[in-house]
Scaffold this motif. Sequence first.
Motif, PDB file in Angstrom:
ATOM      1  N   GLY A  89      33.433  16.919  67.667  1.00 15.93           N
ATOM      2  CA  GLY A  89      34.844  16.737  67.986  1.00 15.93           C
ATOM      3  C   GLY A  89      35.315  15.306  67.926  1.00 15.93           C
ATOM      4  O   GLY A  89      36.497  15.020  68.136  1.00 15.93           O
ATOM      5  N   SER A  93      36.228  15.685  60.727  1.00 13.19           N
ATOM      6  CA  SER A  93      35.207  16.710  60.517  1.00 13.19           C
ATOM      7  C   SER A  93      34.454  16.441  59.224  1.00 13.19           C
ATOM      8  O   SER A  93      35.077  16.149  58.196  1.00 13.19           O
ATOM      9  CB  SER A  93      35.845  18.095  60.453  1.00 13.19           C
ATOM     10  OG  SER A  93      34.897  19.060  60.010  1.00 13.19           O
ATOM     11  N   LEU A 163      45.871  26.832  65.652  1.00 20.38           N
ATOM     12  CA  LEU A 163      44.648  26.036  65.575  1.00 20.38           C
ATOM     13  C   LEU A 163      44.148  25.683  66.977  1.00 20.38           C
ATOM     14  O   LEU A 163      42.944  25.748  67.256  1.00 20.38           O
ATOM     15  CB  LEU A 163      44.910  24.767  64.765  1.00 20.38           C
ATOM     16  CG  LEU A 163      43.716  24.017  64.188  1.00 20.38           C
ATOM     17  CD1 LEU A 163      42.917  24.899  63.248  1.00 20.38           C
ATOM     18  CD2 LEU A 163      44.191  22.766  63.462  1.00 20.38           C
ATOM     19  N   ARG A 167      40.517  26.896  68.499  1.00 22.47           N
ATOM     20  CA  ARG A 167      39.519  25.955  69.006  1.00 22.47           C
ATOM     21  C   ARG A 167      39.162  26.271  70.456  1.00 22.47           C
ATOM     22  O   ARG A 167      38.010  26.130  70.864  1.00 22.47           O
ATOM     23  CB  ARG A 167      40.052  24.526  68.877  1.00 22.47           C
ATOM     24  CG  ARG A 167      39.991  24.013  67.435  1.00 22.47           C
ATOM     25  CD  ARG A 167      40.585  22.641  67.297  1.00 22.47           C
ATOM     26  NE  ARG A 167      40.383  22.107  65.947  1.00 22.47           N
ATOM     27  CZ  ARG A 167      41.182  21.244  65.351  1.00 22.47           C
ATOM     28  NH1 ARG A 167      42.278  20.810  65.980  1.00 22.47           N
ATOM     29  NH2 ARG A 167      40.927  20.801  64.137  1.00 22.47           N
ATOM     30  N   LYS A 170      36.777  29.318  70.411  1.00 25.89           N
ATOM     31  CA  LYS A 170      35.919  29.173  69.234  1.00 25.89           C
ATOM     32  C   LYS A 170      34.808  30.224  69.137  1.00 25.89           C
ATOM     33  O   LYS A 170      34.617  30.824  68.071  1.00 25.89           O
ATOM     34  CB  LYS A 170      35.331  27.760  69.189  1.00 25.89           C
ATOM     35  CG  LYS A 170      34.644  27.429  67.879  1.00 25.89           C
ATOM     36  CD  LYS A 170      34.126  25.994  67.879  1.00 25.89           C
ATOM     37  CE  LYS A 170      35.249  24.995  67.787  1.00 25.89           C
ATOM     38  NZ  LYS A 170      34.721  23.606  67.588  1.00 25.89           N
ATOM     39  N   TRP A 174      34.589  32.472  65.743  1.00 20.71           N
ATOM     40  CA  TRP A 174      33.553  32.313  64.718  1.00 20.71           C
ATOM     41  C   TRP A 174      32.718  33.574  64.590  1.00 20.71           C
ATOM     42  O   TRP A 174      32.248  33.903  63.485  1.00 20.71           O
ATOM     43  CB  TRP A 174      32.714  31.067  64.943  1.00 20.71           C
ATOM     44  CG  TRP A 174      31.661  31.045  66.012  1.00 20.71           C
ATOM     45  CD1 TRP A 174      31.714  30.373  67.181  1.00 20.71           C
ATOM     46  CD2 TRP A 174      30.368  31.676  65.980  1.00 20.71           C
ATOM     47  NE1 TRP A 174      30.552  30.553  67.900  1.00 20.71           N
ATOM     48  CE2 TRP A 174      29.704  31.351  67.181  1.00 20.71           C
ATOM     49  CE3 TRP A 174      29.710  32.483  65.058  1.00 20.71           C
ATOM     50  CZ2 TRP A 174      28.426  31.798  67.486  1.00 20.71           C
ATOM     51  CZ3 TRP A 174      28.437  32.931  65.355  1.00 20.71           C
ATOM     52  CH2 TRP A 174      27.808  32.605  66.557  1.00 20.71           C
ATOM     53  N   GLU A 222      33.895  25.986  61.228  1.00 20.54           N
ATOM     54  CA  GLU A 222      34.271  24.570  61.291  1.00 20.54           C
ATOM     55  C   GLU A 222      34.954  24.142  59.997  1.00 20.54           C
ATOM     56  O   GLU A 222      35.923  23.372  60.018  1.00 20.54           O
ATOM     57  CB  GLU A 222      33.050  23.701  61.569  1.00 20.54           C
ATOM     58  CG  GLU A 222      32.428  23.893  62.939  1.00 20.54           C
ATOM     59  CD  GLU A 222      33.311  23.418  64.080  1.00 20.54           C
ATOM     60  OE1 GLU A 222      34.274  22.654  63.814  1.00 20.54           O
ATOM     61  OE2 GLU A 222      33.042  23.794  65.233  1.00 20.54           O
ATOM     62  N   LEU A 225      38.457  25.514  60.125  1.00 23.54           N
ATOM     63  CA  LEU A 225      39.316  24.735  61.012  1.00 23.54           C
ATOM     64  C   LEU A 225      39.732  23.414  60.369  1.00 23.54           C
ATOM     65  O   LEU A 225      40.823  22.892  60.639  1.00 23.54           O
ATOM     66  CB  LEU A 225      38.596  24.452  62.329  1.00 23.54           C
ATOM     67  CG  LEU A 225      38.348  25.643  63.256  1.00 23.54           C
ATOM     68  CD1 LEU A 225      37.528  25.196  64.464  1.00 23.54           C
ATOM     69  CD2 LEU A 225      39.648  26.287  63.705  1.00 23.54           C
TER      70      LEU A 225
END
Length: 304
Positions: A89, A93, A163, A167, A170, A174, A222, A225
Amino acid sequence: MTDNPNPMHKNPTANDPFADAQSHFIQLGGFQLHYKRLGSGPRLILLLHGSFLNLRSWRHIIAPLAETATLVAFDRPVCGRTSRPLPNGKGPSPYAAESQADLVADLIAALGFEKAILIGHSTGGTVSVLTALRHPERVEGLVLVGAMIFSGYATSEVPGPVLVGMRALKPLFWRFMRFLIGRLYDPALRKFWHGPEGFPEADLAAYRADFMQGPWGQAFFELFLASHRLDLDPRLPEITIPTLVVTGDHDRAVQPDESRRLANRLPQAELVVIPECGHMPHEETPEAFLEALTPYLRRLGVTG
């Protein structure tokens, strides 16, 4: 039973010079990057595969290229044997498109070259274009194969409020994405193919096994995102190096009209449309792909 079966499609390691080539690993951009290297020519050709695939995607076309150039293919982030780190974070990224372009530039230097000819397929083409824009001193030529520039990966963006929610939740998202990809992986890759024989089942199984390694669901999330609109179109005229744009006339992932538009937007580009071919001409019609590629490389002084 199909007409004119191609024996190279029966076995995923058939006609695969990479199969016996030594694997190399290098720490770059937060990744333990996996690559293979063939040939020893003075010029570097760097191969960037598309999403959900890996470096073996190039196996049918590399042997003649390695005769006159140093050829390197690597597993792009979230694919193959390259590591799948989970970001902390802090900072950009490593899965963002810009980070991937910087990774390519760093890899060229780490391999001992000043610049390279990039051959990029699909999202690998997106990253190749972004590398040429961010690091023009590292790129001397571009081959863009069904490159996503005006759609898909290059234009997708999750709205800000969504978004934030993704997050915050998450683990839930995922896991859902991993489930979804698991269900859609085979049908999606089959659509990359046009010929009546279909996507070779042995290759499909090999790609699936190579992709779904380690924390692949978390890593792919990831990457999702980090995806955002790249707005490449206005900047395309900045790329003045010789470029070859290749498309299959039945590409359903990146429509041929998008490749035509790309060739028209690049000042030094030429377009080759391969007949009776889908999204993966270097795999489905490798002979025709090499026939298109060889004159381009000859003009760059790579082949005799």
